[in-house]
Design a protein around this motif. Sequence first.
Motif, short mmCIF file in Angstrom:
data_model
loop_
_atom_site.label_atom_id
_atom_site.label_comp_id
_atom_site.label_asym_id
_atom_site.label_seq_id
_atom_site.Cartn_x
_atom_site.Cartn_y
_atom_site.Cartn_z
N ASP A 197 14.08 3.15 -7.81
CA ASP A 197 13.24 4.30 -8.16
C ASP A 197 11.78 4.00 -7.80
O ASP A 197 11.46 2.91 -7.29
N VAL A 198 10.92 4.93 -8.05
CA VAL A 198 9.52 4.79 -7.64
C VAL A 198 8.89 3.56 -8.30
O VAL A 198 8.19 2.77 -7.65
N ALA A 199 9.15 3.37 -9.59
CA ALA A 199 8.55 2.23 -10.31
C ALA A 199 8.98 0.91 -9.66
O ALA A 199 8.16 0.02 -9.44
N ALA A 200 10.27 0.80 -9.35
CA ALA A 200 10.78 -0.44 -8.75
C ALA A 200 10.25 -0.61 -7.33
O ALA A 200 9.99 -1.73 -6.88
N ASN A 201 10.09 0.48 -6.61
CA ASN A 201 9.50 0.40 -5.28
C ASN A 201 8.07 -0.10 -5.35
O ASN A 201 7.66 -0.98 -4.58
N LEU A 202 7.31 0.46 -6.29
CA LEU A 202 5.90 0.05 -6.43
C LEU A 202 5.79 -1.43 -6.78
O LEU A 202 4.93 -2.14 -6.28
N ALA A 203 6.70 -1.88 -7.64
CA ALA A 203 6.62 -3.27 -8.13
C ALA A 203 7.34 -4.25 -7.23
O ALA A 203 7.40 -5.44 -7.55
N TYR A 204 7.86 -3.76 -6.10
CA TYR A 204 8.72 -4.62 -5.28
C TYR A 204 8.05 -5.94 -4.89
O TYR A 204 8.64 -7.00 -4.97
N GLY A 205 6.79 -5.86 -4.46
CA GLY A 205 6.13 -7.06 -3.96
C GLY A 205 5.31 -7.79 -5.01
O GLY A 205 4.67 -8.80 -4.71
N ALA A 206 5.33 -7.28 -6.25
CA ALA A 206 4.52 -7.91 -7.31
C ALA A 206 5.21 -9.17 -7.81
O ALA A 206 6.32 -9.11 -8.32
N ARG A 207 4.56 -10.31 -7.62
CA ARG A 207 5.15 -11.58 -8.06
C ARG A 207 4.38 -12.15 -9.25
O ARG A 207 4.95 -12.55 -10.24
N SER A 208 3.06 -12.17 -9.11
CA SER A 208 2.23 -12.83 -10.13
C SER A 208 1.82 -11.83 -11.21
O SER A 208 1.85 -10.61 -10.99
N PRO A 209 1.42 -12.32 -12.38
CA PRO A 209 0.92 -11.42 -13.42
C PRO A 209 -0.26 -10.58 -12.95
O PRO A 209 -0.37 -9.40 -13.29
N ALA A 210 -1.13 -11.18 -12.12
CA ALA A 210 -2.30 -10.43 -11.63
C ALA A 210 -1.85 -9.24 -10.79
O ALA A 210 -2.43 -8.15 -10.87
N GLN A 211 -0.82 -9.46 -9.99
CA GLN A 211 -0.32 -8.36 -9.16
C GLN A 211 0.32 -7.28 -10.03
O GLN A 211 0.14 -6.09 -9.78
N ARG A 212 1.06 -7.72 -11.03
CA ARG A 212 1.71 -6.73 -11.92
C ARG A 212 0.66 -5.94 -12.71
O ARG A 212 0.86 -4.77 -13.03
N ASP A 213 -0.49 -6.61 -12.99
CA ASP A 213 -1.56 -5.92 -13.73
C ASP A 213 -2.16 -4.78 -12.91
O ASP A 213 -2.79 -3.88 -13.47
N ARG A 214 -2.02 -4.85 -11.59
CA ARG A 214 -2.58 -3.79 -10.74
C ARG A 214 -1.75 -2.51 -10.83
O ARG A 214 -2.23 -1.43 -10.47
N LEU A 215 -0.51 -2.65 -11.25
CA LEU A 215 0.41 -1.50 -11.18
C LEU A 215 -0.08 -0.26 -11.93
O LEU A 215 -0.11 0.83 -11.34
N PRO A 216 -0.48 -0.37 -13.20
CA PRO A 216 -0.86 0.86 -13.91
C PRO A 216 -2.03 1.58 -13.24
O PRO A 216 -2.00 2.80 -13.08
N GLY A 217 -3.05 0.80 -12.82
CA GLY A 217 -4.23 1.41 -12.21
C GLY A 217 -3.87 2.11 -10.90
O GLY A 217 -4.30 3.24 -10.64
N LEU A 218 -3.06 1.43 -10.09
CA LEU A 218 -2.68 2.01 -8.81
C LEU A 218 -1.81 3.25 -9.01
O LEU A 218 -1.97 4.25 -8.32
N THR A 219 -0.89 3.16 -9.97
CA THR A 219 -0.01 4.29 -10.25
C THR A 219 -0.83 5.52 -10.60
O THR A 219 -0.57 6.62 -10.12
N GLU A 220 -1.86 5.29 -11.40
CA GLU A 220 -2.70 6.42 -11.82
C GLU A 220 -3.55 6.91 -10.64
O GLU A 220 -3.64 8.12 -10.39
N ALA A 221 -4.16 5.95 -9.92
CA ALA A 221 -5.04 6.34 -8.81
C ALA A 221 -4.27 7.13 -7.75
O ALA A 221 -4.82 8.03 -7.12
N LEU A 222 -2.99 6.80 -7.59
CA LEU A 222 -2.20 7.48 -6.55
C LEU A 222 -1.48 8.71 -7.09
O LEU A 222 -0.71 9.35 -6.36
N GLY A 223 -1.70 9.01 -8.35
CA GLY A 223 -1.10 10.22 -8.92
C GLY A 223 0.41 10.13 -9.03
O GLY A 223 1.11 11.12 -8.82
N LEU A 224 0.92 8.94 -9.36
CA LEU A 224 2.38 8.75 -9.39
C LEU A 224 2.93 8.58 -10.80
O LEU A 224 4.11 8.30 -10.98
#
Lengths: 346, 270
Positions: free
Chosen positions: A92-119
């Motif tokens: 799904d979209v959430a899993a696609n977005l998080a596909y390349g996230a490995r580190s906690p710092a990368q995972r922390d970017r997810l909420p901000g990006l999700t919002e910025a991209l209107g997803l």
Amino acid sequence: MLDVDVEVPRSSFVVRAAFCVGVAGRLALYGPSGSGKTTVLETIAGLVRPSRGHVVLGGRTLTSAPPCRVVALPDRRIGLLAQAPGLFAHLDVAANLAYGARSPAQRDRLPGLTEALGLTGLLGARPRELSGGQAQRVALGRVLVTDVDLVLLDEPFAGLDPAARAELAGLVDRVLAERRVAAILVSHELGEAQGFSGRLGVIHGGRLLAVGGSAELVRDPRTSEVAGLLGYRGVLPPTVTGDGTWRGVHPDRVVSGAWSERGIVLTGCVVRVQPHGPRVRVTLELPGAGAGRGGRELPEGAPVRVEAHLDAPVEVGQPVTVTALDPPLLDPPVLDPPVAPRQAGT
Amino acid sequence: MLIGTSVPFAAGRRAGHTFAVLASLLVWLVMLAPLLPLVTRLHARTIAATGRTGPGWSPVWVSLGSAGIALTVLVLGGTGLAWMLATGRLPAPRVWEAGLLLMQLMPPLVIGLLLVFLVGPYTAVGRLLADVHLSATNTFLALVVAEVYEAAPYYVLGAQAAFAALDPRLAVTAGLLGDRPVRTFRRVSLPLAAPGLAAALAAAWARAVGAFGAVIIIAYHPYGLPLAVWTTLEEVGLEQALPYAAALLLVAVPVPLAAYLWSARARRRR
């Protein structure tokens, strides 16, 4: 900093490109379809091996040849956004977005990006349920979650309707600026390329013909080949300019009437009229100006024709006077080699 | 005028369609006709008697066990080969494919005969097996070997088609997102190819459970279901073989059917 200098053999020509992109800088590669833009991008991404040259990103040599050495895709820190979003259909979209996230710092970017991209409202959706623009936003977010130093955009807006295209282009611009990541866009739409970056590279037949400020290049393309690619539709030979120079005429930089203090006044006969948005595209043939010195751009004896986008309605056959506003100087066209006369009886 | 001419045309088209449906139904019924005796001639007393005589119901467990092991071997060994073939990672891929096609087209009896020369008791492999107190002739192992050889091309070629149908750009995308090839295979290629793999597995299962030609030559014992049908038919009678035939159908069909339904559903959802 990205430093590219490569030669890549293709079936019909060799792609040659050399340019640099600064940290968080941008470059738009513009050229017609089949000109080698995507090959340059794929070489930088590590999908194509050059016969000669190098790709250096942030001091790391990612590709060098000969002998050809290519750093593996996962270690290149390059994101690629192509025309086809390439979402993983089983996620799904959430899993696609998080596909390349490995580190906690990368995972922390997810909420901000999700919002910025209107997803935010689409996280549970499957890729098949998304529109083209939504799928591209997911693909962009998926790239930006990872620690990329460079984002390559291979005509990502093609195939979208104008409204979605403009919206996505604005979004890409904003998100890339926020992340301060370098980016290269390839496009065959001049407006799109200019809107993405103030720096433009013009590529054709595998050759990077010019790199420079996009406004400067369009105003002063230097060669008739670059001028033609940037929308110039007319070359004025010395017989027209009267000062021994060759100049290019852009249809948008032509006005009705004689304004000799603003440019070169041209009087010709209308040979074609086509609608062009709210205006008309008029092709003028300049009488008595066909003394071209030969060459690809203006063959010997060919009539000089220029195009203009005018407001006033005109008709075919009507004489019209226009002014080409400050037409830029062009290098003299390349002469065709003389053809040897055939020997009789051979 | 237009309506006047289109009515008979529409009526003719309806009649033509009805005829086509009836003709299709007839062909379909003729194809399913061999199943009729299972309904009309299979009696409860025959089924009950089967459990008390001859090999009883042990062929069911033998077939399930051997086919299960054969498919496990195929999945472990064949999936990688199919992926390598599909992604063009092998030199001269046509040669590899030709070899698999040859095995697929080879009559099962010939496979069995040739297997005797490969794994029989007087061969190098047979002697090696004997050293560890195993034998690939008339044993459960022989049954598994025969089933593997009969089913392998169906799984490998089917799996190859499933992998080849994937968009190669997805693997590139996964690579640029940080995945090494093995991880890409596990996270992208395998789940996306799963419906096709399931279909290939279903075909291989049906082939392994129903393996007879190679089995009758190198694995006459222990009886799996196909041999139970054959020997009962030969030694007892036609009707007494029917319970084994029905059991073979029950064992062979559900797995492919489930795989087909799951695969169709998974494809619809993507």
